[in-house]
Write a protein that holds these residues in place. Structure first.
Motif, PDB file in Angstrom:
ATOM      1  N   TRP A  56      35.142  45.295  43.630  1.00  0.00           N
ATOM      2  CA  TRP A  56      34.890  45.649  42.247  1.00  0.00           C
ATOM      3  C   TRP A  56      35.071  43.924  41.020  1.00  0.00           C
ATOM      4  CZ3 TRP A  56      38.179  50.848  40.757  1.00  0.00           C
ATOM      5  CH2 TRP A  56      37.871  51.503  41.185  1.00  0.00           C
ATOM      6  N   ASP A  78      36.086  43.588  38.090  1.00  0.00           N
ATOM      7  CA  ASP A  78      37.171  43.308  37.021  1.00  0.00           C
ATOM      8  C   ASP A  78      37.662  41.800  36.367  1.00  0.00           C
ATOM      9  OD1 ASP A  78      38.322  44.626  35.689  1.00  0.00           O
ATOM     10  OD2 ASP A  78      39.696  45.629  37.003  1.00  0.00           O
ATOM     11  N   PRO A 107      34.380  50.902  32.494  1.00  0.00           N
ATOM     12  CA  PRO A 107      34.186  51.859  33.395  1.00  0.00           C
ATOM     13  C   PRO A 107      33.868  53.139  33.345  1.00  0.00           C
ATOM     14  CG  PRO A 107      36.411  51.445  33.400  1.00  0.00           C
ATOM     15  CD  PRO A 107      35.979  50.157  32.316  1.00  0.00           C
ATOM     16  N   TYR A 108      34.144  54.047  32.262  1.00  0.00           N
ATOM     17  CA  TYR A 108      34.022  55.377  32.091  1.00  0.00           C
ATOM     18  C   TYR A 108      33.544  55.539  30.546  1.00  0.00           C
ATOM     19  CZ  TYR A 108      37.065  55.075  36.668  1.00  0.00           C
ATOM     20  OH  TYR A 108      37.463  54.394  37.551  1.00  0.00           O
ATOM     21  N   THR A 144      27.213  49.737  31.888  1.00  0.00           N
ATOM     22  CA  THR A 144      28.529  50.915  32.863  1.00  0.00           C
ATOM     23  C   THR A 144      28.254  50.817  34.038  1.00  0.00           C
ATOM     24  OG1 THR A 144      26.588  52.776  32.305  1.00  0.00           O
ATOM     25  CG2 THR A 144      28.514  52.256  30.705  1.00  0.00           C
ATOM     26  N   PRO A 145      28.990  51.811  35.374  1.00  0.00           N
ATOM     27  CA  PRO A 145      28.886  51.933  36.745  1.00  0.00           C
ATOM     28  C   PRO A 145      27.432  52.153  36.774  1.00  0.00           C
ATOM     29  CG  PRO A 145      30.709  52.280  35.921  1.00  0.00           C
ATOM     30  CD  PRO A 145      30.415  52.277  34.369  1.00  0.00           C
ATOM     31  N   THR A 170      29.849  53.499  40.659  1.00  0.00           N
ATOM     32  CA  THR A 170      30.705  54.579  40.534  1.00  0.00           C
ATOM     33  C   THR A 170      31.940  54.937  41.282  1.00  0.00           C
ATOM     34  OG1 THR A 170      31.462  56.023  38.401  1.00  0.00           O
ATOM     35  CG2 THR A 170      29.469  56.561  39.901  1.00  0.00           C
ATOM     36  N   ARG A 227      30.521  59.166  34.892  1.00  0.00           N
ATOM     37  CA  ARG A 227      29.145  58.202  35.140  1.00  0.00           C
ATOM     38  C   ARG A 227      27.999  60.228  35.057  1.00  0.00           C
ATOM     39  NH1 ARG A 227      24.921  56.766  39.172  1.00  0.00           N
ATOM     40  NH2 ARG A 227      23.604  56.022  37.933  1.00  0.00           N
ATOM     41  N   MET A 250      31.249  48.629  41.687  1.00  0.00           N
ATOM     42  CA  MET A 250      31.756  49.587  40.199  1.00  0.00           C
ATOM     43  C   MET A 250      31.927  48.230  39.556  1.00  0.00           C
ATOM     44  SD  MET A 250      33.240  51.996  39.207  1.00  0.00           S
ATOM     45  CE  MET A 250      34.581  52.040  37.500  1.00  0.00           C
ATOM     46  N   HIS A 264      34.390  47.513  36.608  1.00  0.00           N
ATOM     47  CA  HIS A 264      35.776  48.231  36.368  1.00  0.00           C
ATOM     48  C   HIS A 264      36.514  47.057  34.845  1.00  0.00           C
ATOM     49  CE1 HIS A 264      39.980  49.639  36.575  1.00  0.00           C
ATOM     50  NE2 HIS A 264      39.313  50.505  36.595  1.00  0.00           N
ATOM     51  N   ASN A 287      39.822  52.394  28.190  1.00  0.00           N
ATOM     52  CA  ASN A 287      38.731  52.679  28.267  1.00  0.00           C
ATOM     53  C   ASN A 287      37.579  53.701  27.753  1.00  0.00           C
ATOM     54  OD1 ASN A 287      38.466  52.022  31.258  1.00  0.00           O
ATOM     55  ND2 ASN A 287      39.353  54.041  31.926  1.00  0.00           N
TER      56      ASN A 287
END
Length: 426
Positions: free
Chosen positions: A197, A199, A280-281, A307-308, A312, A318, A342, A344, A361
């Motif tokens: 991921w 991040d 991420p969301y 965004t992813p 995801t 998503r 992903m 994140h 988020n």
């Protein structure tokens, strides 16, 4: 045939539960709007003072903030700080998931606990549901304290939606880590065609660490019933660097407002040049969407959101978010989907001056239901460092065009409306 008293009471109970479910799914959120664009520019002392007042945060003038990009960097830094702990280690995490990474953390924490260091760990009862007490037994046996935030009990049901989504590690009250990455293998090891991921975490030294510690103490009290009223948790902190930092801890109020929501809305409504967002969301409520549209149309702000993509971890979220792209794309925002894995990271950079990194988020759950924590930094060099990562993310992301968005299939649109039904819970 008359109903018995029991049947009447049962009917009332069922009706009440259905009402609570309806409100959870469809209760309108609080509307947020900036009364007028602040007259002071974002890079001014006046704006700094105003933002601190609005978010009830303290301005810490002398801090060092390091950007830790991806698990191979931030896990090593966190473990190094833990291994060098001399007095206390406090950790709060939504996700503490059994696996290779968690095993390394547990071994390091056991070693320090056995050496006499006080170790306190709060994990969310739902986010870390699959991490059984048996997995943490050796840690407890070494002398560490482990508590679960809002465990599922009959008396916690009214607050079951309120989770701690915070990620915090504070060592000796002098070094703090904050961001969106918990403790789990997927932040370090890829799966199949998806790499680990993506991040970002902050490593913080200086006066702001005291506020990170204070944020941890709040939920340690809720989870354990214990106030950490020992001066060793709050040493005087200084740092050679001069990054100005505010820690915005956020918990939902009865009126639905949160300090995180105020922070994001104020920065969106004050930007004059650029807004760069990793999230991420991406399920912004109407207030946030309207504020971004005003920024584009009235002040010419360039907004770019990553965004992813297909990697995801929450497909329905998503798809639900894609339903909201249209308004922003029509206004001129650029939305991209990250391809390698992903996405994140929870990062917002505004006008190349303000940087926000934390656990929040761009969705209803973070803005109105969860306990969150963010670091807002007023520092051009730090913003430039984050923009370097953002540029790399852009290069590995696919642009979503308005024409492409309009051509969504009926299957996708059906899923979007299913997502709308439970949007406030995502």
């Amino acid at each position: 045939m008359s109903l018995s008293a029991f049947e009447v009471l049962a009917g009332i109970a069922i009706a009440f539960l259905l009402l609570m479910l309806f409100l959870a799914l469809f209760e309108p959120g609080l509307r947020f709007k900036i009364a007028s664009t602040p007259s002071a520019p974002l890079e001014s002392e006046d704006f700094l003072r105003m933002l601190a007042a609005l978010t009830n945060a303290t301005i810490h003038a002398s801090n060092r903030v390091d950007v830790l990009t991806n698990g191979e960097v931030f896990y090593e830094a966190e473990l190094e700080a833990i291994r060098n702990a001399k007095h206390n280690i406090n950790i709060e995490a939504y996700i503490f998931q059994k696996g290779r990474v968690a095993g390394r953390f547990i071994e390091a924490l056991i070693e320090r606990a056995e050496a006499g260091v006080k170790v306190n760990l709060v994990i969310d009862a739902i986010g870390s549901f699959a991490t059984w007490d048996s997995y943490l037994k050796r840690l407890r046996d070494a002398g560490a304290r482990v508590e679960r935030y809002h465990p599922i009990r009959w008396y916690t049901l009214p607050r079951i939606n309120n989770r701690t989504h915070r990620t915090l590690i504070i060592v000796d009250g002098r070094v703090g880590f904050v961001g969106g990455a918990g403790v789990a293998d997927h932040w370090l090891y890829g799966r199949g065609k998806s790499s680990r991921w993506r991040d970002t975490m902050f490593r913080v030294e200086g006066g702001a660490v005291t506020d990170l510690q204070s944020t941890f103490v709040e939920n340690w009290l809720e989870a354990s019933g214990e106030i950490l009223a020992a001066t060793e948790y709050f040493p005087a902190c200084t740092a050679a660097s001069a990054t100005r930092v505010m820690v915005i801890d956020s918990s939902p109020s009865i009126g639905q407002s949160t300090r995180a929501r105020v922070l994001f809305q104020t920065l969106l409504g004050s930007a004059r040049k650029t807004i760069f967002i990793n999230t991420p969301y991406f399920l912004p409520d109407r207030s946030a969407r309207d504020e971004m549209v005003r920024a584009i149309r009235e002040r010419g702000v360039k907004i770019t959101i990553i965004t992813p993509g297909k990697h995801t971890d929450h497909l329905l979220t998503r798809i639900s978010g894609q339903r909201l792209y249209g308004q922003l794309l029509r206004a001129g925002a650029q939305i991209l989907e990250y391809k390698p894995s992903m996405m994140h990271a929870k990062v917002m950079i505004v006008d190349g001056v303000w940087s926000v990194v934390g656990s929040t988020n761009f969705d209803n759950r973070s803005f109105g239901l969860n306990d969150e924590v963010n670091v807002a930094a007023f520092d051009q060099e730090l913003a430039a460092r984050l923009q370097q990562d953002f540029a790399l993310d852009l290069a590995e992301s696919k642009v979503v065009s308005y024409d492409e968005w309009k051509r969504r299939s009926l299957f996708e649109r059906a899923h979007e409306w299913l997502g709308w039904v439970i949007e406030r819970q995502q």
